[in-house]
Design an enzyme around this catalytic site. Structure first.
Site, short mmCIF file in Angstrom:
data_model
loop_
_atom_site.label_atom_id
_atom_site.label_comp_id
_atom_site.label_asym_id
_atom_site.label_seq_id
_atom_site.Cartn_x
_atom_site.Cartn_y
_atom_site.Cartn_z
N GLY A 11 -32.97 26.33 63.39
CA GLY A 11 -32.76 27.04 64.65
C GLY A 11 -32.97 26.12 65.84
N GLY A 14 -31.63 26.89 69.27
CA GLY A 14 -32.01 28.20 69.83
C GLY A 14 -32.96 28.04 71.00
N GLN A 15 -33.39 29.18 71.56
CA GLN A 15 -34.21 29.07 72.77
C GLN A 15 -35.62 28.54 72.49
OE1 GLN A 15 -35.18 32.42 75.11
NE2 GLN A 15 -35.61 33.77 73.39
N GLN A 114 -33.72 28.55 51.87
CA GLN A 114 -34.49 27.46 52.45
C GLN A 114 -35.72 27.11 51.61
OE1 GLN A 114 -35.03 28.48 56.63
NE2 GLN A 114 -32.91 27.95 57.10
N VAL A 131 -41.73 30.72 61.74
CA VAL A 131 -41.76 31.43 63.02
C VAL A 131 -40.73 32.57 63.01
CG1 VAL A 131 -41.32 31.19 65.51
CG2 VAL A 131 -42.58 29.42 64.29
N ASP A 161 -50.02 35.21 69.15
CA ASP A 161 -50.83 36.43 69.32
C ASP A 161 -52.28 36.06 69.65
OD1 ASP A 161 -48.49 37.86 68.39
OD2 ASP A 161 -48.98 37.00 66.46
N ARG A 164 -52.36 34.89 73.22
CA ARG A 164 -52.23 36.05 74.12
C ARG A 164 -53.56 36.79 74.22
NH1 ARG A 164 -46.45 38.08 71.46
NH2 ARG A 164 -45.10 37.02 72.94
N HIS A 189 -47.48 39.62 62.04
CA HIS A 189 -47.00 39.31 63.40
C HIS A 189 -46.06 40.44 63.82
CE1 HIS A 189 -45.38 37.52 66.94
NE2 HIS A 189 -44.16 37.61 66.45
P1 NAX Z 1 -32.42 32.18 69.09
O1 NAX Z 1 -31.49 33.25 68.64
O2 NAX Z 1 -32.35 31.67 70.48
O3 NAX Z 1 -32.26 30.93 68.12
C1 NAX Z 1 -32.21 31.05 66.75
C2 NAX Z 1 -31.37 29.90 66.25
O4 NAX Z 1 -31.43 29.91 64.82
C3 NAX Z 1 -29.88 30.02 66.64
O5 NAX Z 1 -29.49 28.82 67.28
C4 NAX Z 1 -29.18 30.21 65.30
O6 NAX Z 1 -27.90 29.61 65.26
C5 NAX Z 1 -30.16 29.54 64.34
N1 NAX Z 1 -30.05 29.95 62.95
C6 NAX Z 1 -29.75 31.17 62.45
N2 NAX Z 1 -29.69 31.13 61.11
C7 NAX Z 1 -29.98 29.85 60.76
C8 NAX Z 1 -30.08 29.19 59.51
N3 NAX Z 1 -29.85 29.83 58.35
N4 NAX Z 1 -30.39 27.87 59.51
C9 NAX Z 1 -30.58 27.21 60.66
N5 NAX Z 1 -30.49 27.79 61.88
C10 NAX Z 1 -30.21 29.09 61.92
O7 NAX Z 1 -33.87 32.72 68.74
P2 NAX Z 1 -35.29 32.21 69.25
O8 NAX Z 1 -35.64 32.92 70.51
O9 NAX Z 1 -35.31 30.72 69.24
O10 NAX Z 1 -36.24 32.81 68.13
C11 NAX Z 1 -36.22 32.35 66.80
C12 NAX Z 1 -37.03 33.26 65.90
O11 NAX Z 1 -38.38 33.28 66.30
C13 NAX Z 1 -36.58 34.72 65.91
O12 NAX Z 1 -36.55 35.21 64.58
C14 NAX Z 1 -37.69 35.40 66.69
O13 NAX Z 1 -37.80 36.77 66.35
C15 NAX Z 1 -38.88 34.60 66.25
N6 NAX Z 1 -40.09 34.68 67.05
C16 NAX Z 1 -41.28 34.62 66.40
C17 NAX Z 1 -42.48 34.62 67.07
C18 NAX Z 1 -43.78 34.51 66.33
O14 NAX Z 1 -44.83 34.55 67.00
N7 NAX Z 1 -43.84 34.39 65.00
C19 NAX Z 1 -42.51 34.74 68.55
C20 NAX Z 1 -41.26 34.37 69.22
C21 NAX Z 1 -40.01 34.77 68.50
O15 NAX Z 1 -39.70 36.09 68.85
#
Ligand code: NAX
Length: 327
Positions: A11, A14-15, A114, A131, A161, A164, A189
């Site tokens: 990812g 991603g953001q 993975q 994550v 968490d 926070r 989480h």
């Molecule tokens: P984004 O949607 O901005 O980025 C995710 C990226 O992952 C995208 O670029 C997508 O193309 C890529 N992706 C999808 N499937 C993939 C795969 N099989 N192999 C490689 N890349 C792949 O999401 P973002 O805001 O960066 O969040 C990522 C993840 O973190 C989400 O699942 C989100 O729910 C989770 N979070 C977890 C947190 C935690 O505390 N554990 C907090 C923050 C966040 O919400």
């Protein structure tokens, strides 16, 4: 000069990736004398791979002295090859009208693949941090695929968490953040997580005594920490990214720092009222770099027991949803 370590990140375009990669390359995660090679993995989608190209260009443009190489790929067997750390950030977001069970199944498939590839091609000392949500259950699924790497190497992130919770306690007590210690996150989480305030200290005193407001601790405090992700989305119009990336830097930095005490979701051995073999947030102490032990012996009162029972129930239900995905 130390040998570079290989850090695989899924990812990566991603953001969270956009806030994370620059911190890793600057030395914030592994220290100012540890060179790194970033192995960036994206979904096989043209737009994502193009965005990844841009991120890699920006990494080049930072001229980080510690960054010794960048791999960009949609092929996980290239991306995880010889990786010492595998940071599993990429996941499918929950779409409109999508049930939690659907999200579990869709993301579960990613983490089966993975987990298998990491087990096959990553370095012998590989550590994995998940994550992508639902992080605890995704971590359990990935770990279940591993035959070579022990389950303890697979951790999920509850550090955001914890951070926070620490911040909320400091604000309420009107003290500097660093005065707050030993606030640990138990369980999933998700909004069911339990920030165990009864063991926290503020300036060396019990947090419960300093704050002296049990209804606030049991109510608004737990709720604010549990629902902080939704509050960020409501305010920012996008989910937490910089704070999540920062928490992952903290998660890994603490795991490679002997003596560090912090919250990590790890494979449950049945402690603190959790079912065995779910991945639950717990207090851990890092022993040697990359290894840890769960801190035992914290007493749980009736309120804590009921919160832990609720978050454990959710983890057990998630496991039941993906039972056919666990090897
Ligand atoms: P984004 O949607 O901005 O980025 C995710 C990226 O992952 C995208 O670029 C997508 O193309 C890529 N992706 C999808 N499937 C993939 C795969 N099989 N192999 C490689 N890349 C792949 O999401 P973002 O805001 O960066 O969040 C990522 C993840 O973190 C989400 O699942 C989100 O729910 C989770 N979070 C977890 C947190 C935690 O505390 N554990 C907090 C923050 C966040 O919400």
């Amino acid at each position: 000069m130390k040998t570079p370590i290989r850090v695989a990140v899924t990812g990566a375009a991603g953001q969270i990736g956009y806030s994370l990669l620059f911190r890793i390359a600057s030395g914030a995660m592994f220290g100012p004398d540890q060179p790194v090679i970033l192995q960036l993995i994206e979904a096989p989608i043209e737009k994502a791979l193009k965005a990844l190209e841009g991120v890699a260009m920006e990494l080049d443009d930072c001229a980080f002295p510690l960054l010794k190489g960048i791999v960009q790929t949609a092929d996980a067997s290239i991306g995880f090859k010889d990786a010492n750390w595998c940071l599993l950030v990429g996941a499918k977001p929950r779409g409109p009208g999508m049930e939690r069970a659907d999200l579990l199944k869709d993301n579960g498939k990613i983490f089966i693949g993975q987990g298998q590839i990491i087990d096959a091609v990553a370095a012998a000392d590989a550590r994995i941090a998940v994550v992508g949500n639902p992080a605890n259950t995704n971590c359990m699924i990935a770990a279940s695929q591993a035959k070579r790497l022990p389950a303890e190497r697979f951790t999920a992130m509850v550090r955001l968490d914890q951070n926070r919770a620490q911040s909320q306690l400091a604000k309420k007590a009107g003290v500097d953040l660093t005065a707050v210690k030993d606030i640990f996150i138990y369980g999933n989480h998700s909004p069911t997580m339990f920030p165990a305030f009864a063991h926290a200290t503020i300036g060396g005193q019990p947090a419960t005594k300093v704050i002296n407001d049990d209804p606030w601790l049991q109510g608004p405090f737990c709720e604010t920490v549990g629902k902080r992700g939704a509050a960020i989305i409501a305010a920012r119009g996008a989910s937490s990214a910089a704070s999540a990336a920062n928490a992952l830097v903290d998660h890994v930095r603490s795991l490679v720092t002997p003596g560090a005490i912090h919250s990590v979701a790890v494979k449950s051995q049945g402690l603190y009222g959790f079912d065995a073999n779910v991945w639950a947030g717990m207090p851990v102490r890092t022993t040697t770099a990359g290894s840890y032990e769960v801190i035992t012996g914290y007493a749980m009162d009736a309120f804590a027991q009921s919160k832990i029972a609720a978050t454990n129930k959710e983890l057990v239900e998630e496991r039941a949803f993906v039972a056919d995905m666990i090897a």
